[in-house]
Design an enzyme around this catalytic site. Structure first.
Site, PDB file in Angstrom:
ATOM      1  N   HIS A 148      10.141  20.468  56.095  1.00  0.00           N
ATOM      2  CA  HIS A 148      10.693  21.283  56.736  1.00  0.00           C
ATOM      3  C   HIS A 148      11.448  22.443  57.064  1.00  0.00           C
ATOM      4  O   HIS A 148      11.007  23.858  57.454  1.00  0.00           O
ATOM      5  CB  HIS A 148      11.266  20.591  58.333  1.00  0.00           C
ATOM      6  CG  HIS A 148      11.292  20.803  59.683  1.00  0.00           C
ATOM      7  ND1 HIS A 148      10.755  21.217  60.307  1.00  0.00           N
ATOM      8  CD2 HIS A 148      12.275  22.005  60.095  1.00  0.00           C
ATOM      9  CE1 HIS A 148      10.905  21.690  61.312  1.00  0.00           C
ATOM     10  NE2 HIS A 148      11.750  22.065  60.954  1.00  0.00           N
ATOM     11  N   TYR A 208      11.852  27.564  57.896  1.00  0.00           N
ATOM     12  CA  TYR A 208      12.882  28.074  58.158  1.00  0.00           C
ATOM     13  C   TYR A 208      12.588  29.014  56.898  1.00  0.00           C
ATOM     14  O   TYR A 208      13.310  30.693  57.259  1.00  0.00           O
ATOM     15  CB  TYR A 208      14.236  27.737  58.288  1.00  0.00           C
ATOM     16  CG  TYR A 208      13.652  26.934  59.460  1.00  0.00           C
ATOM     17  CD1 TYR A 208      13.766  27.108  60.405  1.00  0.00           C
ATOM     18  CD2 TYR A 208      13.251  25.755  59.164  1.00  0.00           C
ATOM     19  CE1 TYR A 208      13.687  26.654  61.885  1.00  0.00           C
ATOM     20  CE2 TYR A 208      12.580  24.350  60.837  1.00  0.00           C
ATOM     21  CZ  TYR A 208      13.651  25.732  62.044  1.00  0.00           C
ATOM     22  OH  TYR A 208      13.142  24.806  63.509  1.00  0.00           O
ATOM     23  N   HIS A 212      -0.056  24.304  66.411  1.00  0.00           N
ATOM     24  CA  HIS A 212       1.844  24.703  66.395  1.00  0.00           C
ATOM     25  C   HIS A 212       2.034  25.803  65.316  1.00  0.00           C
ATOM     26  O   HIS A 212       2.584  26.910  65.736  1.00  0.00           O
ATOM     27  CB  HIS A 212       2.565  23.528  66.586  1.00  0.00           C
ATOM     28  CG  HIS A 212       3.730  23.631  66.340  1.00  0.00           C
ATOM     29  ND1 HIS A 212       4.723  24.824  66.605  1.00  0.00           N
ATOM     30  CD2 HIS A 212       4.213  23.834  65.232  1.00  0.00           C
ATOM     31  CE1 HIS A 212       5.513  24.650  66.841  1.00  0.00           C
ATOM     32  NE2 HIS A 212       5.923  23.740  65.457  1.00  0.00           N
ATOM     33  N   PHE A 213       1.555  25.093  64.335  1.00  0.00           N
ATOM     34  CA  PHE A 213       2.162  25.773  63.332  1.00  0.00           C
ATOM     35  C   PHE A 213       1.447  27.148  62.682  1.00  0.00           C
ATOM     36  O   PHE A 213       2.388  28.346  61.727  1.00  0.00           O
ATOM     37  CB  PHE A 213       2.405  24.871  61.630  1.00  0.00           C
ATOM     38  CG  PHE A 213       0.781  24.569  61.273  1.00  0.00           C
ATOM     39  CD1 PHE A 213       0.210  25.366  60.282  1.00  0.00           C
ATOM     40  CD2 PHE A 213       0.799  23.589  61.336  1.00  0.00           C
ATOM     41  CE1 PHE A 213      -0.710  25.091  59.992  1.00  0.00           C
ATOM     42  CE2 PHE A 213      -0.350  23.085  60.775  1.00  0.00           C
ATOM     43  CZ  PHE A 213      -1.725  23.433  59.589  1.00  0.00           C
ATOM     44  N   HIS A 214      -0.049  27.240  63.258  1.00  0.00           N
ATOM     45  CA  HIS A 214      -0.322  28.566  63.381  1.00  0.00           C
ATOM     46  C   HIS A 214       0.473  29.642  63.871  1.00  0.00           C
ATOM     47  O   HIS A 214       0.869  30.980  63.479  1.00  0.00           O
ATOM     48  CB  HIS A 214      -1.958  28.882  63.537  1.00  0.00           C
ATOM     49  CG  HIS A 214      -3.006  28.439  62.488  1.00  0.00           C
ATOM     50  ND1 HIS A 214      -2.466  26.816  61.966  1.00  0.00           N
ATOM     51  CD2 HIS A 214      -3.472  29.323  60.991  1.00  0.00           C
ATOM     52  CE1 HIS A 214      -3.807  26.964  60.741  1.00  0.00           C
ATOM     53  NE2 HIS A 214      -4.121  28.458  60.223  1.00  0.00           N
ATOM     54  N   ARG A 225      -7.011  16.418  62.571  1.00  0.00           N
ATOM     55  CA  ARG A 225      -6.876  17.434  62.587  1.00  0.00           C
ATOM     56  C   ARG A 225      -7.497  17.683  60.673  1.00  0.00           C
ATOM     57  O   ARG A 225      -7.762  16.784  60.252  1.00  0.00           O
ATOM     58  CB  ARG A 225      -4.955  17.783  61.596  1.00  0.00           C
ATOM     59  CG  ARG A 225      -4.222  18.276  61.585  1.00  0.00           C
ATOM     60  CD  ARG A 225      -3.140  17.509  60.689  1.00  0.00           C
ATOM     61  NE  ARG A 225      -2.237  18.526  60.331  1.00  0.00           N
ATOM     62  CZ  ARG A 225      -1.033  18.473  59.556  1.00  0.00           C
ATOM     63  NH1 ARG A 225      -0.237  18.312  59.935  1.00  0.00           N
ATOM     64  NH2 ARG A 225      -1.458  20.018  58.377  1.00  0.00           N
ATOM     65  N   ARG A 226      -8.112  18.962  60.482  1.00  0.00           N
ATOM     66  CA  ARG A 226      -8.867  19.089  59.562  1.00  0.00           C
ATOM     67  C   ARG A 226      -9.968  18.857  59.504  1.00  0.00           C
ATOM     68  O   ARG A 226     -11.128  18.713  58.912  1.00  0.00           O
ATOM     69  CB  ARG A 226      -8.188  18.604  57.887  1.00  0.00           C
ATOM     70  CG  ARG A 226      -7.009  19.174  57.977  1.00  0.00           C
ATOM     71  CD  ARG A 226      -6.378  18.386  56.276  1.00  0.00           C
ATOM     72  NE  ARG A 226      -4.908  18.632  56.112  1.00  0.00           N
ATOM     73  CZ  ARG A 226      -4.243  18.053  56.374  1.00  0.00           C
ATOM     74  NH1 ARG A 226      -4.363  16.978  56.829  1.00  0.00           N
ATOM     75  NH2 ARG A 226      -2.763  18.518  55.704  1.00  0.00           N
TER      76      ARG A 226
HETATM   77 CU   LIG Z   1       8.744  20.000  60.400  1.00  0.00          CU
END
Ligand SMILES: [Cu+2]
Length: 419
Positions: free
Chosen positions: A94, A98, A245-247, A308-309
């Site tokens: 995680h 950041y 989300h992460f893209h 996913r994937r």
């Molecule tokens: Cu996370």
């Protein structure tokens, strides 16, 4: 198992990165010694915090390699406990995002104010946001393990509350950056409740990227709070929603700032004029549009049950037919992103051959409206926060790791699973 050279290479990659971290920390300590009592420049404060964050976050994966993978590779033990491995990896997983996001924030706080023709709204608020991001982002990795049986529900709950805390520095950043943009709009003659918006220097790549980044952060952060919620996570866990989300957060919020930093830094590195600001602005808009068109249907696909994937299932023709139209939209967005990335390269390569500037522009960072000459030691030194991190990490990872490392995986299935 991979060949030994792979693990050696991976270890060197980590060790190599630590030299940079130590370099940053030593530089900040030297600066403080040379300028006793003075406020460390914000850009240095943010960068050093990021170096410290990297040291902490890389430790989890390093422990996994040292205590789990190498012993198997060397033939000392024959198995790897996947529960322990996933716990170690959640430590890295995680906070590493950041490490990518903080440079984008540093650019917003220290480069954008000057580029937009204004001043940073508050230097102290920026420091508070950096410190909070550091403290809150590392000890919360269990939100990636909500569906894992090896950790008990109580620990997951603790990490969930910790994860929600990350929203606080994100809100502080949103507030400070928008206030900075408002300030620059008003300094340029903007009046009234919304008049300042039109006066903002939207034709400056850094200013435009900051606004587009903030918009993507708002959408992505909203999804992030859903991912972090123990119950709602069950709905979207391992679904295409997560890919969206992460893209949006990395490819969108962070990378669009990297583009703007490249446009800002290129003339300062090469001494040549940026070939075309117009093309640069087009590139940023295209990236923003492409990112939204790619990630929004991905979120929907996740809600429609797409893992996913995976884009089709060997069974379930009805589901495949339901998913297909959304995938066409995702594809369209991906084409826009590819074109935007190519345009980025075109602008930089052309800038490499454009006219030489009379002098290489100096690197001058933006400063706050009220530049603090002195700040409280807690916002000027990282020693206390490093100790605070140790305590928080021991509290949130200590027992769960010891339990798996020495007692083995729990015999019973933790409460809430297998009913
Ligand atoms: Cu996370």
């Amino acid at each position: 198992m991979a060949v030994t050279a792979f693990y050696l290479g991976a270890a060197l990659l980590f060790v190599g990165s630590w030299f940079w971290c130590v370099d940053m920390i030593v530089a900040m300590m030297r600066w403080r010694r040379a300028n006793p009592g003075m406020a460390v420049p914000l850009v240095m404060f943010g960068t050093t915090i990021n170096a410290l964050l990297w040291l902490w976050t890389s430790m989890g994966a390093t422990l996994e390699v040292l205590f789990q993978i190498l012993p198997v590779k060397l033939g000392w033990v024959d198995t790897i406990d996947p529960g322990l491995a996933r716990t170690f990896f959640s430590w890295t997983l995680h906070a590493i995002v950041y490490f990518w996001l903080i440079p984008a924030y540093i650019a917003m706080y220290t480069i954008m104010p000057r580029e937009s023709g204004g001043k940073l709204f508050s230097d102290e608020l920026a420091r508070v946001a950096f410190v909070m991001l550091f403290i809150f982002s590392v000890p919360i990795g269990f939100h990636h393990l909500y569906m894992d049986p090896q950790q008990a529900a109580g620990w997951k709950l603790l990490h969930m509350f910790g994860t929600f805390m990350v929203a606080v520095p994100t809100f502080i950043t949103g507030f400070t950056i928008l206030a900075t943009l408002e300030l620059s709009g008003r300094l340029r003659g903007g009046r009234g409740l919304f008049g300042w918006i039109a006066k903002i220097r939207w034709n400056n790549p850094m200013t435009l990227a900051t606004m587009l980044s903030m918009l993507m952060l708002t959408a992505g952060g909203f999804g992030g709070v859903i991912n972090a919620s123990y119950q709602m996570n069950a709905l979207i866990h391992n679904a295409q929603w997560v890919t969206g989300h992460f893209h949006l957060i990395f490819g969108g919020t962070s990378v669009i700032m990297y583009f703007a930093v490249a446009y800002w830094a290129w003339p300062r590195i090469t001494g040549r004029r940026l070939a075309s600001t117009r093309l640069a602005l087009w590139q940023l808009w295209l990236w923003f549009g492409g990112m939204l068109i790619t990630t929004m249907p991905w979120h929907v696909l996740g809600l429609l049950g797409q893992p996913r994937r995976v884009d089709t299932l060997p069974y379930g023709e009805a589901l495949n037919a339901l998913w297909n139209p959304y995938e066409v939209v995702v594809f369209t967005g991906a084409v826009m992103l590819t074109l935007s990335a190519m345009l980025f390269m075109v602008v930089l390569v052309r800038s490499h051959f454009s006219e030489r500037l009379p002098a290489i522009p100096q690197v001058v960072f933006g400063t706050a409206v009220r530049l603090p000459l002195r700040v409280p030691n807690l916002l000027n030194s990282l020693a206390f926060w490093n100790w605070a991190m140790l305590v928080y990490m021991l509290a949130s990872y200590g027992y769960p790791l010891l339990q798996l490392a020495f007692l083995g995986a729990p015999e019973t299935i933790p409460y809430g699973f297998g009913e």
